[in-house]
Motif scaffolding. Structure first.
Motif, short mmCIF file in Angstrom:
data_model
loop_
_atom_site.label_atom_id
_atom_site.label_comp_id
_atom_site.label_asym_id
_atom_site.label_seq_id
_atom_site.Cartn_x
_atom_site.Cartn_y
_atom_site.Cartn_z
N LEU A 124 -9.16 15.22 -12.44
CA LEU A 124 -9.06 14.11 -13.53
C LEU A 124 -9.78 12.76 -13.02
CD1 LEU A 124 -8.10 13.20 -16.36
CD2 LEU A 124 -6.06 12.76 -15.61
N ARG A 125 -9.24 12.48 -12.04
CA ARG A 125 -9.78 11.22 -11.16
C ARG A 125 -11.59 11.28 -11.16
NH1 ARG A 125 -6.92 11.17 -7.32
NH2 ARG A 125 -5.42 9.94 -8.05
N ALA A 126 -11.95 12.32 -10.90
CA ALA A 126 -13.28 12.28 -10.71
C ALA A 126 -14.09 12.44 -12.02
CB ALA A 126 -13.69 13.78 -9.53
N SER A 127 -13.60 13.25 -12.98
CA SER A 127 -14.32 13.38 -14.18
C SER A 127 -14.23 11.93 -14.77
CB SER A 127 -13.54 14.33 -14.88
OG SER A 127 -13.52 15.62 -14.24
N LEU A 128 -13.23 11.41 -14.73
CA LEU A 128 -13.17 10.11 -15.38
C LEU A 128 -13.94 8.77 -14.78
CD1 LEU A 128 -9.34 9.60 -16.18
CD2 LEU A 128 -11.24 9.88 -18.09
N ALA A 129 -14.18 9.20 -13.42
CA ALA A 129 -15.01 7.99 -12.87
C ALA A 129 -16.30 8.16 -13.10
CB ALA A 129 -14.59 8.06 -11.11
N GLN A 130 -16.93 9.57 -13.07
CA GLN A 130 -18.26 9.88 -13.14
C GLN A 130 -18.59 9.47 -14.70
OE1 GLN A 130 -19.30 13.82 -12.29
NE2 GLN A 130 -21.25 13.68 -13.65
N ALA A 131 -17.79 9.74 -15.63
CA ALA A 131 -18.11 9.40 -17.17
C ALA A 131 -18.09 8.08 -17.28
CB ALA A 131 -17.15 10.05 -17.82
N GLU A 132 -17.22 7.39 -16.71
CA GLU A 132 -17.20 5.81 -17.10
C GLU A 132 -18.39 5.30 -16.33
OE1 GLU A 132 -14.08 1.96 -17.44
OE2 GLU A 132 -13.71 3.66 -16.16
N ALA A 133 -18.86 5.57 -15.10
CA ALA A 133 -20.08 5.02 -14.45
C ALA A 133 -21.21 5.40 -15.45
CB ALA A 133 -20.12 5.76 -13.03
N GLU A 134 -21.32 6.75 -15.91
CA GLU A 134 -22.52 6.95 -16.80
C GLU A 134 -22.53 6.22 -18.11
OE1 GLU A 134 -22.63 11.12 -17.37
OE2 GLU A 134 -22.77 11.81 -15.36
N VAL A 135 -21.41 6.23 -18.80
CA VAL A 135 -21.47 5.32 -20.18
C VAL A 135 -21.62 4.00 -19.76
CG1 VAL A 135 -19.79 5.13 -22.17
CG2 VAL A 135 -20.26 7.21 -21.13
N SER A 136 -20.72 3.44 -19.09
CA SER A 136 -20.31 1.97 -19.20
C SER A 136 -20.82 1.23 -17.93
CB SER A 136 -18.98 1.61 -19.24
OG SER A 136 -18.21 2.02 -18.24
N GLY A 137 -21.33 1.87 -16.88
CA GLY A 137 -21.93 1.49 -15.89
C GLY A 137 -20.99 0.61 -14.78
N GLY A 138 -19.68 1.07 -14.88
CA GLY A 138 -18.53 0.47 -14.07
C GLY A 138 -17.66 1.40 -14.01
N GLN A 178 -0.83 -1.93 -12.47
CA GLN A 178 -0.89 -3.37 -12.91
C GLN A 178 -2.42 -3.72 -13.28
OE1 GLN A 178 1.88 -5.60 -12.93
NE2 GLN A 178 0.40 -6.89 -13.91
N ALA A 179 -3.45 -2.85 -12.58
CA ALA A 179 -4.62 -3.51 -12.76
C ALA A 179 -5.36 -2.64 -13.84
CB ALA A 179 -5.39 -3.25 -11.51
N ARG A 180 -4.65 -1.91 -14.64
CA ARG A 180 -5.11 -0.91 -15.59
C ARG A 180 -5.92 -1.79 -16.84
NH1 ARG A 180 -0.15 -1.84 -17.09
NH2 ARG A 180 0.43 -2.06 -19.02
N PRO A 181 -6.76 -1.29 -17.33
CA PRO A 181 -7.56 -1.69 -18.28
C PRO A 181 -6.64 -2.48 -19.72
CG PRO A 181 -8.66 -0.06 -17.75
CD PRO A 181 -7.58 -0.01 -17.07
N ARG A 182 -6.53 -3.35 -20.24
CA ARG A 182 -5.49 -3.76 -21.24
C ARG A 182 -6.32 -3.33 -22.84
NH1 ARG A 182 -0.61 -5.70 -18.62
NH2 ARG A 182 -1.34 -5.08 -16.46
N HIS A 183 -7.27 -2.93 -22.72
CA HIS A 183 -8.00 -2.76 -23.93
C HIS A 183 -8.50 -1.38 -24.06
CE1 HIS A 183 -11.84 -1.96 -21.68
NE2 HIS A 183 -11.47 -2.96 -20.87
N PHE A 184 -8.63 -0.81 -25.51
CA PHE A 184 -9.16 0.55 -25.46
C PHE A 184 -10.17 1.09 -25.06
CE2 PHE A 184 -5.72 -0.35 -29.08
CZ PHE A 184 -4.78 0.83 -28.72
N ALA A 185 -10.41 1.98 -24.38
CA ALA A 185 -11.56 2.49 -23.81
C ALA A 185 -12.55 3.28 -24.96
CB ALA A 185 -11.46 3.45 -22.81
N ARG A 186 -13.83 3.11 -24.42
CA ARG A 186 -14.67 3.62 -25.55
C ARG A 186 -14.54 5.14 -25.73
NH1 ARG A 186 -20.35 1.47 -23.33
NH2 ARG A 186 -21.17 3.04 -25.10
#
Length: 276
Positions: free
Chosen positions: A131-145, A202-210
């Motif tokens: 799950l960690r790897a899949s989310l990281a790759q997807a977020e890097a591709e979609v949002s660049g971060g 604590q450092a989680r995003p506080r907004h809804f992800a795309r």
């Protein structure tokens, strides 16, 4: 100064929702069941009876009655354990969210009588690496971060070190790998919420992800970690930490140079001196 990994208020809200779901027939607590079985097996192998046990956990409903006569206390930053009051402390399925895990171990050790046993269990190692790897790759591709979406987990080697830092003797750390299958990444994330193991960093995003991030992550997950029948796998490593409160009766290392028998004699071989 310890860094703040966990938003305790968010963690407690997640646990309360999971507890309510469990009362309503939630079956997502299989990790606790596996941990309880392992704890019983490990205590059965210890040639010692315990008369004053304690359990530290954020899940009292799951762990109450697991060990006969045990005092069950919450996994607060300051543990409600009296110094020298127990001969066994089990830290159950909570330390991975501790902002100060060394402090949790030190407090547990101080609550032990001499030659008392500490046994901790928590998810760690390669837990949810898919799950960690899949989310990281997807977020890097979609949002660049990248955003912190899956909590970091302790490695066996690191955890052995913190047992020693906490003053435990005879430290042992090992893992029990478990693999579960799910219909989809969405089903996995639903199960994590039902376990009370959602994102409470604590450092989680506080907004809804795309939505595009999760759609892409689900495709990556299925393509990379799919089983061939449309289902996916998820890894859970249960990490077990074992240590003892110091006591003079325990085995002690010999002083260097105090050996009375040559290693070559013990092995039945000839000793070959090294050249200068």
């Amino acid at each position: 100064m310890t860094s703040t990994l966990t938003d305790r208020a968010a963690l407690l809200r997640q646990r309360a929702r999971a507890l309510a779901g469990n009362r309503a027939g939630n079956t997502a607590m299989f990790l606790h069941e596996a941990a309880i079985n392992e704890v019983h097996d490990r205590l059965d192998m210890v040639n010692k009876s315990f008369t004053a046990p304690a359990i530290v956990t954020g899940w009292p409903a799951q762990w109450q009655g697991v060990i006969e006569g045990a005092t069950v206390v919450p996994d607060d930053e300051t543990l409600a354990l009296e110094p020298g009051a127990h001969d066994l402390v089990v830290h159950a399925m909570s330390m991975h969210w501790a902002n100060d895990p060394v402090g949790q171990l030190i407090q547990s050790r101080r609550s032990l009588r001499p030659d008392g046993l500490f046994l901790g269990v928590m998810p760690g190692g390669t837990t949810l690496h898919e799950l960690r790897a899949s989310l990281a790759q997807a977020e890097a591709e979609v949002s660049g971060g990248l955003s912190p979406r899956v909590a970091p987990t302790g490695e066996v080697r690191e955890l052995g070190g913190i047992l020693q830092r906490a003053g435990m003797t005879l430290p042992v750390v090992d893992s029990v790998p478990l693999v579960a299958s799910y219909a989809s990444m969405t089903a996995l994330m639903h199960d994590l919420r039902a376990m009370g193991e959602g994102n409470a960093m604590q450092a989680r995003p506080r907004h809804f992800a795309r939505r595009a991030i999760f759609d892409r992550a689900a495709r990556i997950y299925s393509d990379t970690f799919g089983m061939g029948d449309g289902r996916i796998t998820a890894t859970y490593d249960l990490i077990f930490l074992t240590g003892w409160s110091p006591d003079a009766s325990q085995p002690q290392p010999l002083r260097p140079g105090s050996a009375k028998t040559r290693l070559a004699d013990a092995l039945g071989t000839n000793e070959t001196p090294l050249r200068d």
